[in-house]
Enzyme design. Structure first.
Site, PDB file in Angstrom:
ATOM      1  N   GLU A 146      49.276  34.290  42.500  1.00 40.70           N
ATOM      2  CA  GLU A 146      50.210  33.174  42.718  1.00 40.70           C
ATOM      3  C   GLU A 146      49.700  32.185  43.754  1.00 40.70           C
ATOM      4  O   GLU A 146      50.311  31.154  43.989  1.00 40.70           O
ATOM      5  CB  GLU A 146      51.578  33.722  43.167  1.00 40.70           C
ATOM      6  CG  GLU A 146      52.362  34.453  42.075  1.00 40.70           C
ATOM      7  CD  GLU A 146      52.058  35.944  42.005  1.00 40.70           C
ATOM      8  OE1 GLU A 146      50.950  36.347  42.412  1.00 40.70           O
ATOM      9  OE2 GLU A 146      52.929  36.711  41.546  1.00 40.70           O
TER      10      GLU A 146
ATOM     11  N   LYS B 132      48.335  49.496  43.004  1.00 46.83           N
ATOM     12  CA  LYS B 132      47.101  48.741  42.803  1.00 46.83           C
ATOM     13  C   LYS B 132      45.913  49.687  42.868  1.00 46.83           C
ATOM     14  O   LYS B 132      45.552  50.167  43.930  1.00 46.83           O
ATOM     15  CB  LYS B 132      46.971  47.625  43.825  1.00 46.83           C
ATOM     16  CG  LYS B 132      46.031  46.558  43.275  1.00 46.83           C
ATOM     17  CD  LYS B 132      46.175  45.251  43.966  1.00 46.83           C
ATOM     18  CE  LYS B 132      45.607  44.153  43.081  1.00 46.83           C
ATOM     19  NZ  LYS B 132      45.323  42.936  43.815  1.00 46.83           N
TER      20      LYS B 132
ATOM     21  N   TRP C 208      46.469  46.134  38.668  1.00 45.03           N
ATOM     22  CA  TRP C 208      47.865  46.552  38.786  1.00 45.03           C
ATOM     23  C   TRP C 208      48.243  47.606  37.756  1.00 45.03           C
ATOM     24  O   TRP C 208      47.818  47.551  36.611  1.00 45.03           O
ATOM     25  CB  TRP C 208      48.802  45.369  38.572  1.00 45.03           C
ATOM     26  CG  TRP C 208      48.781  44.357  39.648  1.00 45.03           C
ATOM     27  CD1 TRP C 208      48.368  43.067  39.547  1.00 45.03           C
ATOM     28  CD2 TRP C 208      49.177  44.536  41.011  1.00 45.03           C
ATOM     29  NE1 TRP C 208      48.490  42.442  40.766  1.00 45.03           N
ATOM     30  CE2 TRP C 208      48.986  43.320  41.682  1.00 45.03           C
ATOM     31  CE3 TRP C 208      49.683  45.626  41.734  1.00 45.03           C
ATOM     32  CZ2 TRP C 208      49.272  43.141  43.025  1.00 45.03           C
ATOM     33  CZ3 TRP C 208      49.966  45.450  43.074  1.00 45.03           C
ATOM     34  CH2 TRP C 208      49.759  44.224  43.708  1.00 45.03           C
TER      35      TRP C 208
HETATM   36  P1  AMP Z   1      46.681  39.879  42.675  1.00 41.13           P
HETATM   37  O1  AMP Z   1      47.742  38.938  42.291  1.00 41.13           O
HETATM   38  O2  AMP Z   1      46.270  40.805  41.586  1.00 41.13           O
HETATM   39  O3  AMP Z   1      45.526  39.174  43.299  1.00 41.13           O
HETATM   40  O4  AMP Z   1      47.290  40.841  43.801  1.00 41.13           O
HETATM   41  C1  AMP Z   1      47.768  40.358  45.019  1.00 41.13           C
HETATM   42  C2  AMP Z   1      48.238  41.496  45.860  1.00 41.13           C
HETATM   43  O5  AMP Z   1      47.159  42.405  46.123  1.00 41.13           O
HETATM   44  C3  AMP Z   1      48.745  41.105  47.222  1.00 41.13           C
HETATM   45  O6  AMP Z   1      50.074  40.653  47.180  1.00 41.13           O
HETATM   46  C4  AMP Z   1      48.582  42.413  47.983  1.00 41.13           C
HETATM   47  O7  AMP Z   1      49.634  43.316  47.695  1.00 41.13           O
HETATM   48  C5  AMP Z   1      47.298  42.968  47.414  1.00 41.13           C
HETATM   49  N1  AMP Z   1      46.143  42.548  48.228  1.00 41.13           N
HETATM   50  C6  AMP Z   1      45.297  41.534  47.998  1.00 41.13           C
HETATM   51  N2  AMP Z   1      44.349  41.473  48.950  1.00 41.13           N
HETATM   52  C7  AMP Z   1      44.609  42.461  49.835  1.00 41.13           C
HETATM   53  C8  AMP Z   1      44.002  42.916  51.052  1.00 41.13           C
HETATM   54  N3  AMP Z   1      42.922  42.348  51.550  1.00 41.13           N
HETATM   55  N4  AMP Z   1      44.571  43.956  51.681  1.00 41.13           N
HETATM   56  C9  AMP Z   1      45.676  44.561  51.190  1.00 41.13           C
HETATM   57  N5  AMP Z   1      46.284  44.197  50.045  1.00 41.13           N
HETATM   58  C10 AMP Z   1      45.762  43.156  49.370  1.00 41.13           C
END
Ligand code: AMP
Length: 548
Positions: A333, A445, A450
């Site tokens: 997003e 995750k 996901w």
């Molecule tokens: P996505 O939309 O698949 O990129 O997932 C985003 C989500 O991944 C975020 O809202 C977090 O919950 C998790 N996430 C992304 N980067 C990190 C990070 N460096 N450390 C911990 N969680 C992360």
């Protein structure tokens, strides 16, 4: 009355990035390890010409502005040509994650109403299976050349990508239009229910590409050789195909060859200086390099994000191989960049241990994004490094609405509307370093991908012996998180762990099947009858998965 500036205001269009790269870095290479197995050499001039041919070909197939051009593809030059050819001609590039279960892919393609589907040969069997269910797709295009086309296929009128391009002149002027026009769509299953589409605009993509290249972000320059390990179907490979065009650097695209040996050979052979990916992809590469006592000769810097980067991995890359690790956080997003962990001048004087602890956090926002942490009543919490709250963001490349959803996902902070709730829980310290401490959204995750806990719970609930089921994330050393199914059996019903796990076969992608099952007599509930996932996660905090 305000005095207006007297500056040109050409719209920020993705085609302008390609035109710039073609003109000023035309000979700079784009190298692709292709599905066909060869190492293909191209450059920005060639990619620009083929992108114009792709735009002409899509138009010849009847695509009209706003139509969605879907891809099921690895990182490669043809995918890049579709990125630019579709967006540049006011079509919308819809990258689909091929790792999803076929039913999910069908649902997503139908929701997006894709008009043309382009795919790598790897996915031919998959596309042959789902083609009859794709209600809106009018043309299927195999991303290969004529000699690699199959003799026959279950898909009638299967088209050949290179043939389509070769039939066009490439004599095409990129159209000018409103910079807020949609450029691409990426679906995320990072929330509850069906996947939802984030629709990027030309403006948001160009601004994100600019910001991502800044020294305190990904620090990209024309002298870099960038290898995005992060797939082009994951939030546009974190914007690297655009930032690379802005700075005019060499791109190396690994195709489906993501094992340690293939990556190492590509890093060394093509003199890669910078790369980016989720933590899991580095494990294979690090294991291979360590097992064979190898070193990197040009690899200097990497951005790791998408899941928390394990401190041990960060240390190994830094200390054993001299590679700077930039820990980053973002979301589909958010296009995706939000924060990156880079030290400030003052922090350079801190003891090494303290610096390390800061670098392990998710980092500081880059200009273009603002963040806040709030309590459940929407009141902002102090930046003291202690108070943990719901992380909300706003900015030039943050979504305001999901595709096909009229309702606004936005919330207010201290009464001011317009903030996007990330579903992450975080602290922020006085220097603006954000650290994710938990997740309020109910998903798992695993290796950067996901897994919907709801999907897994629904399947378990369909089993005749299950009274109630809840799925939570359990810690895993390789995948970060893996699903753990917690089950209350029906009175007098009998089902074993193995029988219940076997029940998932064929109902969900293999890698999404829970790793383990815990049979309990009761699952904790809130006063309103909802499962208390937080309590359940605490209960199973030290659960050791058999696969760990
Ligand atoms: P996505 O939309 O698949 O990129 O997932 C985003 C989500 O991944 C975020 O809202 C977090 O919950 C998790 N996430 C992304 N980067 C990190 C990070 N460096 N450390 C911990 N969680 C992360």
């Amino acid at each position: 009355m305000a005095l207006m500036g007297r500056m040109m205001s050409d719209p920020l269009l993705i085609s302008s990035l390609l035109t710039h790269a073609e003109r000023h870095s035309g000979e700079t290479e784009i190298v692709s390890k292709r599905v066909e197995g060869d190492l293909h050499r191209s450059n920005w001039r060639e990619v620009a010409r083929r992108s114009r041919q792709a735009a002409q070909a899509f138009a010849r197939l009847g695509a009209e502005p706003g139509d969605r051009i879907a891809t099921l593809a690895w990182n490669g030059h043809r995918h890049l040509e579709i990125y630019y050819g579709s967006s540049g001609s006011a079509l919308v590039c819809h990258t689909i994650n091929p790792r999803l279960f076929p039913e999910q892919i069908v649902w997503i393609a139908n929701d997006a109403a894709d008009r043309i589907l382009c795919f790598d040969a790897t996915f031919l069997p998959l596309v042959e299976k789902i083609a009859p269910l794709l209600k809106t797709v009018q043309h299927f295009v195999l991303m290969t050349s004529r000699p690699h086309m199959p003799a026959s296929s279950a898909i009638p009128n299967l088209l050949c990508f290179d043939d389509l391009l070769d039939a066009e002149t490439g004599d095409y002027a990129w159209p000018q239009f409103d910079e807020n026009t949609a450029s691409s769509i990426c679906y995320t299953s990072g929330t509850t229910g069906h996947p939802k589409g984030a629709v990027y605009s030309h403006r948001s993509t160009v601004l994100h590409g600019y910001a991502a290249a800044l020294p305190d972000a990904m620090d990209c320059s024309g002298r870099d050789v960038i290898l995005p390990v992060v797939p082009m179907f994951h939030v546009n490979a974190w914007g690297l195909p655009y930032s690379a065009a802005i700075v005019g650097c060499k791109l190396v695209l690994p195709g489906p060859h993501l094992d340690g040996k293939s990556l190492y050979e590509l890093f060394e052979g093509e003199k890669v200086s910078f790369s980016a990916g989720v933590p899991t992809v580095w494990l294979g590469l690090l294991n291979y390099v360590k097992a064979n006592n190898l070193k990197f000769s040009t690899f200097k810097r990497t951005v790791i994000g998408g899941s928390a980067c394990p401190p041990a991995m960060m240390k190994s890359l830094q200390q054993d191989f001299g590679i700077e690790v930039i820990h980053a956080w973002g979301m589909t997003e958010m296009s995706p960049l939000g924060t990156l962990s880079k030290l400030t001048t003052r922090q350079l004087d801190l003891p090494a241990e303290q610096q390390q602890r800061l670098l392990e956090k998710q980092g500081r926002v880059i200009y273009g994004v603002d963040m806040a942490i709030i309590d459940d009543e929407g009141r902002s919490l102090p930046w003291d490094g202690q108070s943990a709250g719901n992380l909300v963001v706003r900015g030039h490349w943050v979504i305001s609405q999901y595709f096909n959803h009229d309702e606004s996902p936005l919330v207010s902070v201290d009464g001011q509307p317009g903030w996007f709730p990330t579903g992450d829980v975080a602290t922020i310290d006085a220097d603006g370093f954000m650290q994710i401490t938990d997740r309020s959204k109910d998903v798992i995750k695993s290796g950067g991908e996901w897994i919907s806990s709801i999907d897994l719970e629904n399947i378990a609930m369909a089993h005749p012996a299950v009274h109630e089921a809840a799925v939570i994330a359990a810690r895993h050393p390789k995948w970060d998180e893996r699903p753990l199914l917690v089950v209350v059996k029906k009175p007098d019903a009998a089902v074993t762990r193995e029988e219940l796990l076997a029940f998932y076969e064929g109902r969900i992608a293999k890698w999404q099947i829970p790793d383990d099952i815990a049979f309990v007599t009761e699952i904790p509930h809130t006063a309103t009858g909802k499962v208390q996932k937080l309590k359940l996660r605490e209960q199973f905090l030290n659960h050791v998965l058999p696969s760990a």
